[in-house]
Design a protein around this motif. Sequence first.
Motif, PDB file in Angstrom:
ATOM      1  N   GLY A   1     -58.671  36.302 -66.297  1.00 51.45           N
ATOM      2  CA  GLY A   1     -59.567  36.293 -64.716  1.00 51.45           C
ATOM      3  C   GLY A   1     -60.624  35.801 -64.865  1.00 51.45           C
ATOM      4  O   GLY A   1     -60.524  35.432 -64.414  1.00 51.45           O
ATOM      5  N   LEU A   2     -61.207  36.062 -65.125  1.00 52.40           N
ATOM      6  CA  LEU A   2     -63.001  36.502 -65.300  1.00 52.40           C
ATOM      7  C   LEU A   2     -63.825  35.708 -66.188  1.00 52.40           C
ATOM      8  O   LEU A   2     -64.992  35.843 -66.297  1.00 52.40           O
ATOM      9  CB  LEU A   2     -63.762  37.987 -65.138  1.00 52.40           C
ATOM     10  N   LYS A   3     -62.744  35.157 -67.169  1.00 51.56           N
ATOM     11  CA  LYS A   3     -62.621  34.549 -68.138  1.00 51.56           C
ATOM     12  C   LYS A   3     -63.817  34.820 -69.239  1.00 51.56           C
ATOM     13  O   LYS A   3     -64.734  34.680 -70.359  1.00 51.56           O
ATOM     14  CB  LYS A   3     -63.768  33.145 -67.692  1.00 51.56           C
ATOM     15  N   ILE A   4     -63.704  36.574 -69.630  1.00 49.80           N
ATOM     16  CA  ILE A   4     -64.114  37.024 -70.329  1.00 49.80           C
ATOM     17  C   ILE A   4     -63.248  36.400 -72.138  1.00 49.80           C
ATOM     18  O   ILE A   4     -61.640  37.074 -72.347  1.00 49.80           O
ATOM     19  CB  ILE A   4     -64.260  38.224 -70.858  1.00 49.80           C
ATOM     20  N   THR A   5     -63.378  36.408 -72.904  1.00 49.58           N
ATOM     21  CA  THR A   5     -63.090  36.299 -74.413  1.00 49.58           C
ATOM     22  C   THR A   5     -63.234  37.292 -75.517  1.00 49.58           C
ATOM     23  O   THR A   5     -62.227  36.593 -75.989  1.00 49.58           O
ATOM     24  CB  THR A   5     -63.509  34.287 -74.836  1.00 49.58           C
ATOM     25  N   GLU A   6     -63.702  38.053 -75.216  1.00 53.77           N
ATOM     26  CA  GLU A   6     -63.524  39.161 -76.538  1.00 53.77           C
ATOM     27  C   GLU A   6     -62.674  39.877 -76.154  1.00 53.77           C
ATOM     28  O   GLU A   6     -61.882  39.683 -74.960  1.00 53.77           O
ATOM     29  CB  GLU A   6     -64.986  39.402 -76.563  1.00 53.77           C
ATOM     30  N   PRO A   7     -62.618  40.730 -77.102  1.00 52.61           N
ATOM     31  CA  PRO A   7     -61.419  41.547 -77.254  1.00 52.61           C
ATOM     32  C   PRO A   7     -61.007  42.418 -76.064  1.00 52.61           C
ATOM     33  O   PRO A   7     -62.568  43.079 -76.682  1.00 52.61           O
ATOM     34  CB  PRO A   7     -60.583  41.675 -78.701  1.00 52.61           C
ATOM     35  N   VAL A   8     -60.689  43.117 -75.879  1.00 54.13           N
ATOM     36  CA  VAL A   8     -60.500  44.080 -74.008  1.00 54.13           C
ATOM     37  C   VAL A   8     -59.727  44.896 -74.735  1.00 54.13           C
ATOM     38  O   VAL A   8     -57.670  44.632 -74.647  1.00 54.13           O
ATOM     39  CB  VAL A   8     -60.268  43.502 -72.743  1.00 54.13           C
ATOM     40  N   ASN A   9     -60.239  45.642 -74.794  1.00 53.85           N
ATOM     41  CA  ASN A   9     -58.918  47.208 -75.852  1.00 53.85           C
ATOM     42  C   ASN A   9     -59.490  48.240 -74.299  1.00 53.85           C
ATOM     43  O   ASN A   9     -61.111  48.602 -73.923  1.00 53.85           O
ATOM     44  CB  ASN A   9     -59.466  47.925 -76.934  1.00 53.85           C
ATOM     45  N   SER A  10     -58.647  49.502 -74.641  1.00 50.24           N
ATOM     46  CA  SER A  10     -59.029  50.705 -74.000  1.00 50.24           C
ATOM     47  C   SER A  10     -60.108  51.506 -74.053  1.00 50.24           C
ATOM     48  O   SER A  10     -60.074  51.998 -76.046  1.00 50.24           O
ATOM     49  CB  SER A  10     -57.492  51.432 -73.417  1.00 50.24           C
ATOM     50  N   PRO A  11     -60.882  52.128 -73.978  1.00 45.65           N
ATOM     51  CA  PRO A  11     -62.219  52.383 -73.978  1.00 45.65           C
ATOM     52  C   PRO A  11     -62.177  54.315 -73.893  1.00 45.65           C
ATOM     53  O   PRO A  11     -63.075  54.120 -73.823  1.00 45.65           O
ATOM     54  CB  PRO A  11     -64.165  52.000 -73.054  1.00 45.65           C
ATOM     55  N   THR A  12     -61.153  54.760 -74.547  1.00 47.01           N
ATOM     56  CA  THR A  12     -60.540  56.090 -74.072  1.00 47.01           C
ATOM     57  C   THR A  12     -62.090  57.059 -74.803  1.00 47.01           C
ATOM     58  O   THR A  12     -62.572  57.464 -74.405  1.00 47.01           O
ATOM     59  CB  THR A  12     -59.492  56.411 -75.057  1.00 47.01           C
ATOM     60  N   PHE A  13     -62.840  56.830 -75.952  1.00 45.38           N
ATOM     61  CA  PHE A  13     -63.524  57.469 -76.255  1.00 45.38           C
ATOM     62  C   PHE A  13     -65.223  56.815 -75.588  1.00 45.38           C
ATOM     63  O   PHE A  13     -65.775  57.871 -76.666  1.00 45.38           O
ATOM     64  CB  PHE A  13     -63.934  57.455 -78.289  1.00 45.38           C
ATOM     65  N   THR A  14     -65.507  56.093 -75.158  1.00 43.91           N
ATOM     66  CA  THR A  14     -66.698  55.989 -74.805  1.00 43.91           C
ATOM     67  C   THR A  14     -67.005  56.094 -73.328  1.00 43.91           C
ATOM     68  O   THR A  14     -67.729  55.414 -72.871  1.00 43.91           O
ATOM     69  CB  THR A  14     -67.201  54.214 -74.910  1.00 43.91           C
ATOM     70  N   ILE A  15     -65.410  56.566 -72.869  1.00 40.84           N
ATOM     71  CA  ILE A  15     -66.110  56.140 -71.406  1.00 40.84           C
ATOM     72  C   ILE A  15     -65.859  54.926 -70.699  1.00 40.84           C
ATOM     73  O   ILE A  15     -64.913  54.440 -69.848  1.00 40.84           O
ATOM     74  CB  ILE A  15     -66.774  57.074 -70.407  1.00 40.84           C
ATOM     75  N   VAL A  16     -66.812  53.785 -71.013  1.00 41.47           N
ATOM     76  CA  VAL A  16     -66.805  52.578 -69.931  1.00 41.47           C
ATOM     77  C   VAL A  16     -66.706  51.711 -71.692  1.00 41.47           C
ATOM     78  O   VAL A  16     -67.771  51.562 -72.737  1.00 41.47           O
ATOM     79  CB  VAL A  16     -68.354  52.655 -69.342  1.00 41.47           C
TER      80      VAL A  16
END
Length: 149
Positions: free
Chosen positions: A48-63
């Motif tokens: 919805g924010l028009k982000i086209t790159e893959p979004v995965n959970s950042p479990t090991f990087t926090i953000v």
Amino acid sequence: MQMETISAEETFALGVKIGENAKPGDVYTLVGDLGVGKTVFTQGVACGLKITEPVNSPTFTIVQIYEGGRLPFYHFDVYRIGDVEEMDEIGYEDYFYGDGVTMIEWANLIEEILPEHRWDIRIEKDLEKGLDYRRIIIDEIGHEEAHDL
């Protein structure tokens, strides 16, 4: 506000609506058991924010930071955080109070530093209603005037 979805696609679509209506500085907290669909929902917000790159959970990087959309998107996963002071180390205030949109998974673990103004989102399963059924509860916290999700 409470909604129900009966598929991952519907959960994603609800996230898309929220992302389309998000404004600079919006903070969303996201709580729910493992496997309930938090990442699917977050991927919808990113879409919805028009982000086209893959979004995965950042479990090991926090953000994880995504800047390719109409607003910057800051995706936090604080599940593995040991102490709230770790949030200071990454400069969380720059994200929480910046001009982007912030999503915080497992936000209940850092409740004491959450912004006063935010949307709390809880995703729940109800296996009696089906494997893909989700109840999504959104509470607006501390906002003077309502703004559409």
